[in-house]
Write an enzyme that holds these catalytic residues in place. Structure first.
Site, PDB file in Angstrom:
ATOM      1  N   ASP A   9       0.537  -1.346  -0.308  1.00 24.51           N
ATOM      2  CA  ASP A   9       0.349   0.361  -0.096  1.00 24.51           C
ATOM      3  C   ASP A   9       0.925   1.208  -0.101  1.00 24.51           C
ATOM      4  O   ASP A   9       1.754   1.566   1.154  1.00 24.51           O
ATOM      5  CB  ASP A   9      -0.774   0.118   1.206  1.00 24.51           C
ATOM      6  CG  ASP A   9      -1.944   1.334   1.390  1.00 24.51           C
ATOM      7  OD1 ASP A   9      -1.768   2.332   0.422  1.00 24.51           O
ATOM      8  OD2 ASP A   9      -3.344   0.974   1.242  1.00 24.51           O
ATOM      9  N   SER A  21      -7.339   4.263  -1.520  1.00 18.85           N
ATOM     10  CA  SER A  21      -6.414   2.590  -1.449  1.00 18.85           C
ATOM     11  C   SER A  21      -8.024   1.593  -1.852  1.00 18.85           C
ATOM     12  O   SER A  21      -8.396   0.815  -1.950  1.00 18.85           O
ATOM     13  CB  SER A  21      -6.320   2.074  -0.405  1.00 18.85           C
ATOM     14  OG  SER A  21      -4.538   3.116  -0.015  1.00 18.85           O
ATOM     15  N   THR A  44      -7.672  -2.333   1.759  1.00 15.31           N
ATOM     16  CA  THR A  44      -7.210  -3.018   0.874  1.00 15.31           C
ATOM     17  C   THR A  44      -7.992  -4.808   0.801  1.00 15.31           C
ATOM     18  O   THR A  44      -8.390  -4.806   0.102  1.00 15.31           O
ATOM     19  CB  THR A  44      -6.257  -2.989   1.111  1.00 15.31           C
ATOM     20  OG1 THR A  44      -5.532  -1.915   0.700  1.00 15.31           O
ATOM     21  CG2 THR A  44      -5.256  -3.820  -0.018  1.00 15.31           C
ATOM     22  N   GLU A  99      -0.903  -7.952   1.985  1.00 15.75           N
ATOM     23  CA  GLU A  99      -0.972  -6.540   2.168  1.00 15.75           C
ATOM     24  C   GLU A  99       0.286  -6.335   3.276  1.00 15.75           C
ATOM     25  O   GLU A  99       0.229  -6.314   4.675  1.00 15.75           O
ATOM     26  CB  GLU A  99      -2.227  -5.929   2.204  1.00 15.75           C
ATOM     27  CG  GLU A  99      -1.618  -4.636   2.134  1.00 15.75           C
ATOM     28  CD  GLU A  99      -2.618  -3.290   2.403  1.00 15.75           C
ATOM     29  OE1 GLU A  99      -2.708  -2.148   1.524  1.00 15.75           O
ATOM     30  OE2 GLU A  99      -3.128  -4.031   3.295  1.00 15.75           O
ATOM     31  N   HIS A 107       2.126   8.484   4.786  1.00 13.77           N
ATOM     32  CA  HIS A 107       0.982  10.123   4.684  1.00 13.77           C
ATOM     33  C   HIS A 107       1.978  10.521   5.683  1.00 13.77           C
ATOM     34  O   HIS A 107       1.710  11.445   6.233  1.00 13.77           O
ATOM     35  CB  HIS A 107      -0.105   9.436   5.546  1.00 13.77           C
ATOM     36  CG  HIS A 107      -1.400   9.210   4.908  1.00 13.77           C
ATOM     37  ND1 HIS A 107      -1.343   9.741   4.341  1.00 13.77           N
ATOM     38  CD2 HIS A 107      -1.570   7.960   3.998  1.00 13.77           C
ATOM     39  CE1 HIS A 107      -2.486   9.284   2.864  1.00 13.77           C
ATOM     40  NE2 HIS A 107      -2.596   8.125   2.759  1.00 13.77           N
ATOM     41  N   ASP A 132      -0.971  -0.363  -4.929  1.00 20.44           N
ATOM     42  CA  ASP A 132      -1.882   0.724  -4.857  1.00 20.44           C
ATOM     43  C   ASP A 132      -2.534   1.208  -5.650  1.00 20.44           C
ATOM     44  O   ASP A 132      -2.976   2.453  -6.544  1.00 20.44           O
ATOM     45  CB  ASP A 132      -3.637   0.399  -4.024  1.00 20.44           C
ATOM     46  CG  ASP A 132      -2.788   1.400  -2.757  1.00 20.44           C
ATOM     47  OD1 ASP A 132      -1.411   1.067  -2.684  1.00 20.44           O
ATOM     48  OD2 ASP A 132      -3.816   0.936  -1.442  1.00 20.44           O
TER      49      ASP A 132
HETATM   50 MG    MG Z   1      -4.621  -0.496   2.261  1.00 16.01          MG
HETATM   51 ZN    ZN Z   2      -2.958   6.834   2.014  1.00 17.57          ZN
END
Ligand code: MG
Ligand code: ZN
Length: 480
Positions: free
Chosen positions: A49, A98, A151, A267, A276, A314
């Site tokens: 991710d 996502s 996800t 994931e 972030h 993603d």
């Molecule tokens: Mg995710």
């Molecule tokens: Zn994000």
């Protein structure tokens, strides 16, 4: 490093055999539709991710052995096959979240941001995991977020909004149990006052574990729910099991093994959270856990060549750049071409955990250096102490607000300003840059890398779209 290279050689050799077999299938029956000979028995889909190309590149240098002249290839580099576009349905513009991206990867259909495997008319879409189960395969999900996060939810559920966490968790029981194995976090969603979903899973025949140690004592041929954290798992840097994704994945391959094969989603959820937070230390440690997972799967595919592994992201997050903007007017910025990941390799705790500890204790410079496992300057120490005072002031101001005013804001955390300061210190020491200036709205629309190995991996070569990945997996699973 030698061991990795020989494992890669084995994989490449086996990969070549598979391709030849596939080519002869096509010439003998003149068909390009994958049949049981060319379709993998097991499919392992992996999402990093937020893992845009800056992350996989940064990881190569983070992973470099500084004692050799060469820059060693990363475990990702060896399996690179192409890139994927990630844009969502037109209604959400060019930058995906996502949920929309996972819906594309899971169903082959583009949708709006926040959607969990429903289309732009909010109609449910069949996912590759659901289809694999219908074909008699076992299914599983292994993530480092909560198991009902966007996800994994997009493979298992259908909901008009990813933030409906409790409803998504409930759907894992109410809409029929779709997987034989769930590993990740989520106590707060699965053990609630109004509903105890863990007990409901147990009543449905599941074994339940909540400690990594129990991964080695699972009963085979019995479905399993493993929750190891309240929400997401701790950062890799802070977790008692630093390589928890690889550990969970290794267990899952044993647990899901069966004559009909399996589909599994894996994931590395928190690369995005590092992005972030503009936290290069946390992000690289999450990448390292994913790298260990891929290294394990290389060996696994060498022994189980009827397995396909596909890895992509993603989207990218944070506008990570390997090098900061060069401006001589800003003394914080090196006007040199440098990226110095050395201190990231030896970090033993997350900046977040450091900030909490610094907020709650009166640490000396020597204690700080020992904790961080690298040296900061006396000026940096002053900066940390100032940020601690600022944090206290912000908290006091918040306490004076009325209840209504408090409700309208996020409550500040005592360590908030310290966290910003320590991440800045790390960015300056490593010369890491970020395009984004806040934690929200920081995904970027850059294409993401695609990696594949094992049976059928040649299907994923070149410039493709995220929806193509689901379409190809559906085809490999025999869907017309
Ligand atoms: Mg995710
Ligand atoms: Zn994000």
């Amino acid at each position: 490093m030698k061991k990795l290279i020989s494992a890669a050689f084995v994989t490449l050799t086996l990969g070549a055999c598979t391709t030849t077999e596939h080519a002869s299938d096509i010439s003998s029956d003149n068909s390009v539709v994958p049949n049981s000979l060319s379709s993998p028995k097991n499919i392992i889909m992996i999402v990093g991710d937020g893992m845009g190309p800056a992350y996989t590149t940064a990881y190569r240098y983070y992973n470099d052995d500084p004692t050799t002249v060469e820059i060693e290839q990363s475990v990702f580099d060896k399996h690179y096959v192409g890139t994927s576009s990630t844009y969502p349905a037109k209604v959400s513009g060019y930058i995906t979240d996502s949920a929309a991206a996972a819906t594309a990867l899971a169903t082959g259909v583009k949708t709006y941001n926040d959607a969990i495997s429903v289309d732009t008319n909010k109609k449910p879409l069949l996912t590759v995991l659901e289809w694999a189960k219908q074909q008699g395969k076992k299914t599983g999900i292994v993530v480092t977020s909560q198991i009902n996060h966007a996800t994994p939810a997009s493979y298992l559920s259908h909901n008009e909004n990813r933030n409906n966490y409790n409803a998504i968790a409930d759907s894992y029981i109410d809409n029929g149990i779709k997987a034989d194995l769930y590993f990740g976090g989520g106590w707060k969603y699965f053990i609630r006052e109004d509903r105890h979903l863990v007990n409901e899973f147990k009543a449905a025949g599941f074994q339940y574990i909540d400690d990594y140690q129990e991964l080695s004592t699972l009963e085979r041929n019995k479905p399993v729910l493993g929750l190891f954290g309240d929400s997401g798992l701790p950062w890799s840097l802070d977790d008692k099991e630093k390589h928890r994704l690889s550990l969970m994945t290794e267990t899952a391959t044993k647990q899901l093994k069966n004559p009909n094969g399996y589909f599994m989603l894996v994931e590395a959820s928190q690369i995005d959270w590092g992005g972030h937070g503009r936290d290069i230390g946390a992000a690289m440690a999450e990448m390292d856990d994913l790298a260990k997972t891929i290294a394990f799967l290389e060996e696994y595919v060498a022994k189980n060549p009827d397995t396909l592994v596909v890895l992509t992201a993603d989207h990218s997050t944070g506008g990570l750049s390997i090098g900061r903007k060069t401006a001589k007017s800003n003394k914080d910025i090196h006007s040199k071409y440098l990226w110095q990941p050395e201190i990231l390799r030896t970090l033993t705790l997350s900046p977040e955990k450091f900030a909490k500890t610094f907020a709650n204790n009166n640490l000396t410079l020597a204690q700080v250096n020992k904790m961080l496992n690298f040296e900061i300057s006396a000026e940096d120490m002053t900066l940390l102490l100032q940020s601690k005072q600022e944090g206290i002031k912000i908290l006091e101001q918040y306490q004076q607000l009325s209840a209504a005013q408090k409700y309208a804001k996020w409550a500040p955390k005592a360590e908030g300003q310290i966290l910003i300061a320590i991440k800045k210190i790390i960015d300056i020491q490593t010369n890491t840059g970020w395009g984004s200036i806040s934690a929200s709205g920081t995904h970027t629309a850059i294409d993401v890398p695609v990696y594949a190995f094992g049976k059928g991996s040649e299907q994923f070569n070149g410039q493709i779209d995220n929806t193509d990945i689901a379409k190809k997996i559906f085809t490999l699973l025999g869907k017309k």
